[in-house]
Design an enzyme around this catalytic site. Structure first.
Site, PDB file in Angstrom:
ATOM      1  N   LYS A  42       0.814  -1.191   0.000  1.00 34.77           N
ATOM      2  CA  LYS A  42       0.000   0.000   0.000  1.00 34.77           C
ATOM      3  C   LYS A  42       0.859   1.256   0.000  1.00 34.77           C
ATOM      4  O   LYS A  42       0.359   2.361  -0.142  1.00 34.77           O
ATOM      5  CB  LYS A  42      -0.909   0.041   1.240  1.00 34.77           C
ATOM      6  N   GLY A  43       2.155   1.086   0.199  1.00 37.89           N
ATOM      7  CA  GLY A  43       3.045   2.225   0.406  1.00 37.89           C
ATOM      8  C   GLY A  43       3.164   3.191  -0.770  1.00 37.89           C
ATOM      9  O   GLY A  43       3.584   4.333  -0.593  1.00 37.89           O
ATOM     10  N   ASP A 101      14.584  -0.200   0.855  1.00 41.77           N
ATOM     11  CA  ASP A 101      15.334  -0.426   2.098  1.00 41.77           C
ATOM     12  C   ASP A 101      16.295  -1.598   1.887  1.00 41.77           C
ATOM     13  O   ASP A 101      17.370  -1.406   1.321  1.00 41.77           O
ATOM     14  CB  ASP A 101      14.327  -0.677   3.234  1.00 41.77           C
ATOM     15  N   LYS A 129      16.980   4.209   1.446  1.00 44.02           N
ATOM     16  CA  LYS A 129      17.724   4.032   2.698  1.00 44.02           C
ATOM     17  C   LYS A 129      18.918   3.128   2.376  1.00 44.02           C
ATOM     18  O   LYS A 129      18.863   1.913   2.599  1.00 44.02           O
ATOM     19  CB  LYS A 129      16.787   3.371   3.723  1.00 44.02           C
ATOM     20  N   PHE A 150      13.469   4.830  11.592  1.00 42.55           N
ATOM     21  CA  PHE A 150      12.122   4.446  11.186  1.00 42.55           C
ATOM     22  C   PHE A 150      11.284   5.679  10.882  1.00 42.55           C
ATOM     23  O   PHE A 150      11.038   6.501  11.753  1.00 42.55           O
ATOM     24  CB  PHE A 150      11.480   3.611  12.292  1.00 42.55           C
ATOM     25  N   VAL A 151      10.859   5.781   9.630  1.00 39.95           N
ATOM     26  CA  VAL A 151      10.078   6.949   9.222  1.00 39.95           C
ATOM     27  C   VAL A 151       8.657   6.537   8.823  1.00 39.95           C
ATOM     28  O   VAL A 151       8.435   5.415   8.372  1.00 39.95           O
ATOM     29  CB  VAL A 151      10.753   7.716   8.058  1.00 39.95           C
ATOM     30  N   ARG A 163      -0.060   6.572   7.393  1.00 43.53           N
ATOM     31  CA  ARG A 163       0.155   6.675   5.946  1.00 43.53           C
ATOM     32  C   ARG A 163      -0.398   7.989   5.398  1.00 43.53           C
ATOM     33  O   ARG A 163       0.016   8.459   4.352  1.00 43.53           O
ATOM     34  CB  ARG A 163      -0.540   5.516   5.216  1.00 43.53           C
TER      35      ARG A 163
HETATM   36  C1  PRP Z   1       7.475  -1.672   2.374  1.00 39.49           C
HETATM   37  C2  PRP Z   1       7.708  -0.661   1.250  1.00 39.49           C
HETATM   38  C3  PRP Z   1       8.443  -1.463   0.222  1.00 39.49           C
HETATM   39  C4  PRP Z   1       9.236  -2.428   1.041  1.00 39.49           C
HETATM   40  C5  PRP Z   1      10.632  -1.902   1.175  1.00 39.49           C
HETATM   41  O1  PRP Z   1       6.330  -2.394   2.087  1.00 39.49           O
HETATM   42  O2  PRP Z   1       6.490  -0.161   0.744  1.00 39.49           O
HETATM   43  O3  PRP Z   1       7.585  -2.164  -0.643  1.00 39.49           O
HETATM   44  O4  PRP Z   1       8.627  -2.502   2.351  1.00 39.49           O
HETATM   45  O5  PRP Z   1      11.379  -2.761   1.937  1.00 39.49           O
HETATM   46  P1  PRP Z   1      12.564  -3.651   1.365  1.00 39.49           P
HETATM   47  O6  PRP Z   1      13.415  -2.782   0.500  1.00 39.49           O
HETATM   48  O7  PRP Z   1      13.264  -4.051   2.638  1.00 39.49           O
HETATM   49  O8  PRP Z   1      11.981  -4.820   0.638  1.00 39.49           O
HETATM   50  P2  PRP Z   1       5.574  -3.305   3.154  1.00 39.49           P
HETATM   51  O9  PRP Z   1       5.903  -4.752   2.860  1.00 39.49           O
HETATM   52  O10 PRP Z   1       5.853  -2.817   4.553  1.00 39.49           O
HETATM   53  O11 PRP Z   1       4.061  -3.114   2.782  1.00 39.49           O
HETATM   54  P3  PRP Z   1       3.198  -1.752   2.601  1.00 39.49           P
HETATM   55  O12 PRP Z   1       3.599  -1.161   1.278  1.00 39.49           O
HETATM   56  O13 PRP Z   1       1.781  -2.239   2.605  1.00 39.49           O
HETATM   57  O14 PRP Z   1       3.513  -0.836   3.759  1.00 39.49           O
END
Ligand code: PRP
Length: 178
Positions: A42-43, A101, A129, A150-151, A163
């Site tokens: 969803k990010g 990340d 990051k 953590f942001v 969000r």
């Molecule tokens: C978060 C973000 C990326 C991923 C980055 O998604 O939106 O997709 O993690 O992390 P990485 O580089 O360590 O793989 P998340 O799985 O938390 O789901 P969300 O988008 O629903 O918050």
């Protein structure tokens, strides 16, 4: 909600600058092509929606919801919770996400889209990051670099909340210890 924020890392004004810059770069780089933007839920929201307003191209869009695992190898499979509704074969793809990340998620998505026959795959992230990186992947379009803290906000969550903050911020410690 805003009282839970200790400091603002990326302001609304800075986000607007980033959107303008990335939109212009993508518009220039993809001139004459019709890319497909794929947002990772969803990010990717609201970044994807706002970014597209700054892209002056004929383009299409779709969304995926995927999960990666801490133990997963960098070239491993990703779990697809919600798949695309369109075929990527022969398409120029721009994957859009809030943060890069460890890189496990985006690396796995790139492998998947290439295996499905995408002509090209590039990555556009609001935040990078670099200290967190585990998988061998870099983004083609990066809004801003963030340190290893953590942001939340503008798509990024803590326990699915925050969000909808209009900026990126760091949570106060007491929020974690509640
Ligand atoms: C978060 C973000 C990326 C991923 C980055 O998604 O939106 O997709 O993690 O992390 P990485 O580089 O360590 O793989 P998340 O799985 O938390 O789901 P969300 O988008 O629903 O918050």
């Amino acid at each position: 909600m805003k009282n839970d924020i200790k400091k603002i890392s990326v302001s609304k004004e800075k986000i607007e600058e980033i959107l303008t810059k990335l939109g212009a770069q993508i518009t220039k780089d993809y001139e004459g092509r019709e890319p497909m933007f794929i947002g990772l839920l969803k990010g990717c929201n609201p970044f994807m929606v706002d970014l597209l307003k700054h892209v002056d191209l004929y383009c299409t869009l779709d969304y995926m919801d995927v999960s990666s695992y801490a133990g997963m190898k960098s070239t491993g499979n990703v779990r697809i919770n919600h798949d695309l509704s369109t075929n990527v074969e022969g398409k120029d793809i721009i994957v859009v996400d809030d943060i890069l990340d460890t890189g496990r998620t985006l690396n796995a998505v790139v492998q998947l889209l290439k295996a499905r026959g995408a002509k090209s795959v590039s990555l556009c992230v609001l935040l990078d990051k670099p200290e967190g990186r585990v998988a061998p992947i870099e983004a083609n379009y990066v809004g801003d670099l963030v340190p290893n803290e953590f942001v939340v906000g503008y798509g990024l969550d803590y326990n699915e909340k925050y969000r909808n903050l209009p900026y990126i911020g760091v949570l106060k410690e007491e929020v974690y210890s509640k």
